[in-house]
Design an enzyme around this catalytic site. Structure first.
Site, PDB file in Angstrom:
ATOM      1  CG  HIS A  94      -1.996  -1.213   1.630  1.00 15.76           C
ATOM      2  ND1 HIS A  94      -2.711  -1.266   0.827  1.00 15.76           N
ATOM      3  CD2 HIS A  94      -2.017  -2.344   2.301  1.00 15.76           C
ATOM      4  CE1 HIS A  94      -3.908  -1.654   0.727  1.00 15.76           C
ATOM      5  NE2 HIS A  94      -3.500  -2.648   1.637  1.00 15.76           N
ATOM      6  CG  HIS A 104      -2.476 -10.010  -3.837  1.00 22.39           C
ATOM      7  ND1 HIS A 104      -3.269 -10.540  -4.785  1.00 22.39           N
ATOM      8  CD2 HIS A 104      -2.282 -10.809  -2.586  1.00 22.39           C
ATOM      9  CE1 HIS A 104      -2.911 -11.903  -4.240  1.00 22.39           C
ATOM     10  NE2 HIS A 104      -2.958 -11.931  -3.430  1.00 22.39           N
ATOM     11  CG  ASN A 106      -0.908 -16.179  -2.854  1.00 23.50           C
ATOM     12  OD1 ASN A 106      -1.395 -17.499  -3.575  1.00 23.50           O
ATOM     13  ND2 ASN A 106      -0.829 -16.069  -1.579  1.00 23.50           N
ATOM     14  N   GLY A 257      -4.720 -19.980  11.602  1.00 26.79           N
ATOM     15  CA  GLY A 257      -3.311 -18.853  11.324  1.00 26.79           C
ATOM     16  C   GLY A 257      -2.983 -17.944  11.843  1.00 26.79           C
TER      17      GLY A 257
END
Length: 301
Positions: A94, A104, A106, A257
């Site tokens: 950001h 983003h 992944n 998590g």
């Protein structure tokens, strides 16, 4: 199938991305290693109040267990009762400057095993970009890098994964996309392990050339309170998607998590307004009309 090779690649990728972003920003990332009581752990690398990055995180995790959360077994009921491992690198950046987009990325690997049966495994990943003020050359560059990451593996991958990204990063309750997309894939188990692993390596390796040039050229543009206000408003959409629709967030929270690492993707300053719409003749309005819709960024004139 060699899970150790996947883990080595992911750890090296995390370190490479952090080192490059530290060079660009000029501030070091915090390092936070953690253990998961149910099994496994990870390394969170975080920057807050940097010179260019208002907040950013690059997470590595390797977690395992004997019971999958509902978010995993809902669409793969055959996995119930298997021992599982999940590992990946996930990042969100950001920037402070509203003219620099959020991004983003992944890449991840999952395997579930049961005695006497073949293991079930797959790769997933992708990258996408969420601008607050649209620039067509930025969008074309980002999608070109996404295409380059896949072109050596088959002509159908980029159009498939671009469409998947457009459909996945979509706020159904708002009827609008989160940003300009990119590529996204999940449950990848095609041809063989090497093919899927090499494809995922390529996606991870193309993130820096896809994003860093855009971050560098937009972060010095002058801006004012109007632009920061609109950025905070649009960041609200980012928060809504991550908390309502994102499968990774749900998996992380439901599987026990580490909450701090999972929610590091949230933007630091966010605003909501009731039923607000920008003037269509402004730069804010053009984000909606020209960028928040599926476009063929590679082939448009």
């Amino acid at each position: 199938m060699d899970t150790n090779r996947v883990k080595e690649f992911l750890l090296e990728l995390q370190e490479l991305i952090v080192e490059r972003l530290e060079q660009v920003d000029g501030q070091a990332f915090r390092r936070d290693e953690w253990q998961r009581p149910q099994g496994g752990g990870g390394i969170t690398r975080l920057i807050e109040e940097g010179h260019l990055l208002e907040r950013g995180g690059v997470n590595f995790s390797h977690v395992m267990g004997d019971k999958l959360p509902p978010s995993a077994t809902a669409h793969r009921p055959e996995l119930a009762g298997r021992h599982w491992e999940a590992m990946g690198v996930s990042l969100v950046m950001h920037p402070r400057n509203p003219y620099a987009p959020t991004t983003h990325m992944n890449v991840r690997f999952f395997v579930a095993e049961k005695a006497g049966e073949d293991p079930v495994w797959w790769f997933g990943g992708g990258m996408d970009m969420t601008p607050y003020y649209g620039y067509e050359d930025d969008a074309r560059h980002f999608h070109d890098m996404c295409h380059r990451s896949l072109r050596n593996f088959g002509d159908d991958y980029y159009p498939r994964f671009k469409k998947w990204c457009d459909e996945y990063f979509f706020l159904k309750h708002r009827n609008e996309p989160r940003g300009i997309g990119g590529i996204f894939y999940d449950d990848l188990n095609e041809r063989d392990f090497e093919h899927c692993f090499n494809l995922t390596e390529s996606v991870g390796d193309h993130f820096l050339p896809a994003y860093v040039p855009i971050l560098e050229r937009r972060s010095d543009l002058p801006y004012g309170e109007r632009e920061r206000d609109f950025q905070a408003y649009r960041r609200g959409r980012y928060a809504e998607f991550n908390l309502v629709w994102d499968r990774g967030t749900l998996f992380g929270l439901q599987s026990g998590g580490r909450t701090e690492s999972i929610l590091m993707s949230m933007p630091p300053i966010v605003k909501w307004r009731y039923d607000w719409k920008p003037d269509p003749d402004t730069a804010e309005g053009r984000l909606y009309s020209d960028f928040l819709r599926p476009r063929d960024w590679l082939n448009e004139a």
